[in-house]
Scaffold this motif. Structure first.
Motif, PDB file in Angstrom:
ATOM      1  N   LEU A 191      41.241   9.297  33.989  1.00  0.00           N
ATOM      2  CA  LEU A 191      40.809   8.259  33.050  1.00  0.00           C
ATOM      3  C   LEU A 191      40.141   7.101  33.785  1.00  0.00           C
ATOM      4  O   LEU A 191      39.114   6.577  33.335  1.00  0.00           O
ATOM      5  N   ALA A 192      40.708   6.715  34.900  1.00  0.00           N
ATOM      6  CA  ALA A 192      40.108   5.635  35.692  1.00  0.00           C
ATOM      7  C   ALA A 192      38.722   6.053  36.204  1.00  0.00           C
ATOM      8  O   ALA A 192      37.790   5.248  36.229  1.00  0.00           O
ATOM      9  N   LEU A 193      38.583   7.316  36.583  1.00  0.00           N
ATOM     10  CA  LEU A 193      37.296   7.817  37.061  1.00  0.00           C
ATOM     11  C   LEU A 193      36.264   7.832  35.922  1.00  0.00           C
ATOM     12  O   LEU A 193      35.100   7.467  36.121  1.00  0.00           O
ATOM     13  N   LEU A 194      36.709   8.227  34.724  1.00  0.00           N
ATOM     14  CA  LEU A 194      35.804   8.222  33.576  1.00  0.00           C
ATOM     15  C   LEU A 194      35.374   6.797  33.211  1.00  0.00           C
ATOM     16  O   LEU A 194      34.221   6.553  32.847  1.00  0.00           O
ATOM     17  N   THR A 195      36.302   5.859  33.322  1.00  0.00           N
ATOM     18  CA  THR A 195      35.968   4.458  33.057  1.00  0.00           C
ATOM     19  C   THR A 195      34.973   3.940  34.094  1.00  0.00           C
ATOM     20  O   THR A 195      34.043   3.194  33.766  1.00  0.00           O
ATOM     21  N   TRP A 196      35.164   4.356  35.342  1.00  0.00           N
ATOM     22  CA  TRP A 196      34.205   4.003  36.402  1.00  0.00           C
ATOM     23  C   TRP A 196      32.816   4.530  36.051  1.00  0.00           C
ATOM     24  O   TRP A 196      31.818   3.835  36.212  1.00  0.00           O
ATOM     25  N   MET A 197      32.754   5.770  35.543  1.00  0.00           N
ATOM     26  CA  MET A 197      31.474   6.328  35.127  1.00  0.00           C
ATOM     27  C   MET A 197      30.871   5.504  33.989  1.00  0.00           C
ATOM     28  O   MET A 197      29.675   5.204  33.985  1.00  0.00           O
ATOM     29  N   ASP A 198      31.698   5.125  33.017  1.00  0.00           N
ATOM     30  CA  ASP A 198      31.213   4.371  31.855  1.00  0.00           C
ATOM     31  C   ASP A 198      30.604   3.029  32.241  1.00  0.00           C
ATOM     32  O   ASP A 198      29.771   2.490  31.510  1.00  0.00           O
ATOM     33  N   ASP A 199      31.018   2.502  33.366  1.00  0.00           N
ATOM     34  CA  ASP A 199      30.581   1.154  33.767  1.00  0.00           C
ATOM     35  C   ASP A 199      29.132   1.092  34.242  1.00  0.00           C
ATOM     36  O   ASP A 199      28.588  -0.010  34.389  1.00  0.00           O
ATOM     37  N   ALA A 200      28.500   2.243  34.484  1.00  0.00           N
ATOM     38  CA  ALA A 200      27.123   2.248  34.985  1.00  0.00           C
ATOM     39  C   ALA A 200      26.364   3.411  34.348  1.00  0.00           C
ATOM     40  O   ALA A 200      26.750   4.567  34.546  1.00  0.00           O
ATOM     41  N   PRO A 201      25.302   3.137  33.599  1.00  0.00           N
ATOM     42  CA  PRO A 201      24.568   4.206  32.920  1.00  0.00           C
ATOM     43  C   PRO A 201      24.051   5.290  33.861  1.00  0.00           C
ATOM     44  O   PRO A 201      23.975   6.456  33.476  1.00  0.00           O
ATOM     45  N   GLU A 202      23.727   4.920  35.097  1.00  0.00           N
ATOM     46  CA  GLU A 202      23.181   5.908  36.023  1.00  0.00           C
ATOM     47  C   GLU A 202      24.227   6.904  36.524  1.00  0.00           C
ATOM     48  O   GLU A 202      23.885   7.880  37.200  1.00  0.00           O
ATOM     49  N   ARG A 203      25.492   6.691  36.194  1.00  0.00           N
ATOM     50  CA  ARG A 203      26.542   7.647  36.575  1.00  0.00           C
ATOM     51  C   ARG A 203      26.841   8.648  35.465  1.00  0.00           C
ATOM     52  O   ARG A 203      27.667   9.550  35.640  1.00  0.00           O
ATOM     53  N   GLU A 204      26.180   8.518  34.346  1.00  0.00           N
ATOM     54  CA  GLU A 204      26.562   9.291  33.164  1.00  0.00           C
ATOM     55  C   GLU A 204      26.325  10.791  33.340  1.00  0.00           C
ATOM     56  O   GLU A 204      25.290  11.239  33.807  1.00  0.00           O
ATOM     57  N   VAL A 205      27.341  11.563  32.941  1.00  0.00           N
ATOM     58  CA  VAL A 205      27.249  13.014  32.804  1.00  0.00           C
ATOM     59  C   VAL A 205      28.023  13.392  31.549  1.00  0.00           C
ATOM     60  O   VAL A 205      28.764  12.580  30.984  1.00  0.00           O
ATOM     61  N   PHE A 206      27.857  14.637  31.107  1.00  0.00           N
ATOM     62  CA  PHE A 206      28.683  15.118  30.001  1.00  0.00           C
ATOM     63  C   PHE A 206      30.140  15.105  30.450  1.00  0.00           C
ATOM     64  O   PHE A 206      30.473  15.613  31.522  1.00  0.00           O
ATOM     65  N   SER A 207      31.010  14.529  29.639  1.00  0.00           N
ATOM     66  CA  SER A 207      32.397  14.325  30.053  1.00  0.00           C
ATOM     67  C   SER A 207      33.298  14.304  28.824  1.00  0.00           C
ATOM     68  O   SER A 207      32.807  14.246  27.687  1.00  0.00           O
ATOM     69  N   PRO A 208      34.619  14.331  29.022  1.00  0.00           N
ATOM     70  CA  PRO A 208      35.519  14.264  27.873  1.00  0.00           C
ATOM     71  C   PRO A 208      35.294  12.996  27.048  1.00  0.00           C
ATOM     72  O   PRO A 208      34.968  11.934  27.591  1.00  0.00           O
TER      73      PRO A 208
END
Length: 286
Positions: A14-31
């Motif tokens: 969950l923390a890793l997904l939140t880290w991804m959410d914080d920057a659009p350039e990190r976005e991938v298909f995810s839960p």
């Protein structure tokens, strides 16, 4: 170390997904889940893998059923071994094609996908506009009326004549059709001339992001070029405006959909993000 995801990994993922959410350039298909219980439930039926060290989870990816094959969730990585993680996941594809989705600006993940044998299929661009820009035009043209429901036969006919990318919808049972449009976050706005629908806009509300997505915009091919697309976008904005938390309307178009892109430009939408769709053929060696 790469291993299957455990229940004790949920907070780290969950923390890793939140880290991804914080920057659009990190976005991938995810839960979709951002809650521990929901994430654990969502992952129960999928192959979920993590890369961990003594500090916790560094990277995550998963495989789940999708269309004629599988879809890759992730990889989401903050210092993990992405290539090795992909290799472990792809060893479990059983010869099925695998789809993956990444932000166009997510260069590290795109490079890892391509090194693992994924090929880009197309790019989908997203555009948004404030609701207030469109709602003043939200009225039915003379001789037309607005409907918020369509019979399943009319929906299928218009959908089939306009697009076949979501052909699965054409096989929905009446119960599936009714269940979809009974959802609180789904709305339909159609324009009819007499009893004949000339087009519709389908919406999904995303109040957590203060927006509504136009998931599908259909105008019958025989009716195009008469301004129905612009009118349906305005009606969709007015429908979205009934939700107190929604402020913007978002649409999307694949890179080959030039008429749709031109329509969104005329309506005042501006580009906000791009997603690249990848596929790895099931016959590829791991």
């Amino acid at each position: 170390m790469i291993r299957p995801m455990l229940a004790t990994d949920v907070p780290d993922v969950l923390a890793l997904l939140t880290w991804m959410d914080d920057a659009p350039e990190r976005e991938v298909f995810s839960p979709d889940a951002r809650d521990p219980r929901e994430l654990q439930t969502e992952c129960e039926d999928n192959l979920c893998l993590v890369d961990v060290d003594e500090e916790g989870v560094l990277a995550y990816c998963a495989l789940s059923p999708f269309r004629d094959g599988l879809v890759l969730e992730g990889p989401v990585s903050d210092g993990g071994h992405v290539q090795a993680l992909l290799g472990r996941a792809l060893a479990h594809t059983d010869g099925l094609p695998v789809y993956a989705f990444s932000a166009q600006d997510n260069v590290p993940v795109r490079a890892a996908l391509e090194a693992a044998g994924f090929a880009p299929m197309h790019t989908t661009d997203f555009y948004s506009v404030p609701l207030s820009h469109l709602t003043p035009q939200a009225c039915a043209p003379a001789g037309h009326r607005i409907a918020r429901k369509l019979p399943i036969a009319a929906y299928r006919e218009l959908f089939k004549s306009s697009e076949d990318a979501w052909a699965g919808r054409l096989t929905w049972t009446p119960e599936q059709f009714d269940g979809h449009f009974a959802r609180d976050d789904v709305r339909l706005v159609a324009l009819l001339r007499g009893d004949r629908p000339v087009g519709f806009a389908e919406l999904e509300f995303c109040p957590e992001d203060a927006r509504a997505d136009v998931t599908y915009l259909a105008v019958h091919p025989a009716e195009r070029g008469q301004g129905y697309g612009l009118k349906l976008l305005a009606l969709a904005a007015a429908e979205a405006d009934t939700h107190p938390e929604v402020r913007t309307l978002r649409v999307r178009a694949h890179d080959h959909m030039k008429p749709a892109r031109a329509l969104y430009a005329r309506a005042g939408f501006t580009h906000c993000r791009s997603i690249v769709t990848y596929m790895r053929d099931g016959d590829e060696d791991v």
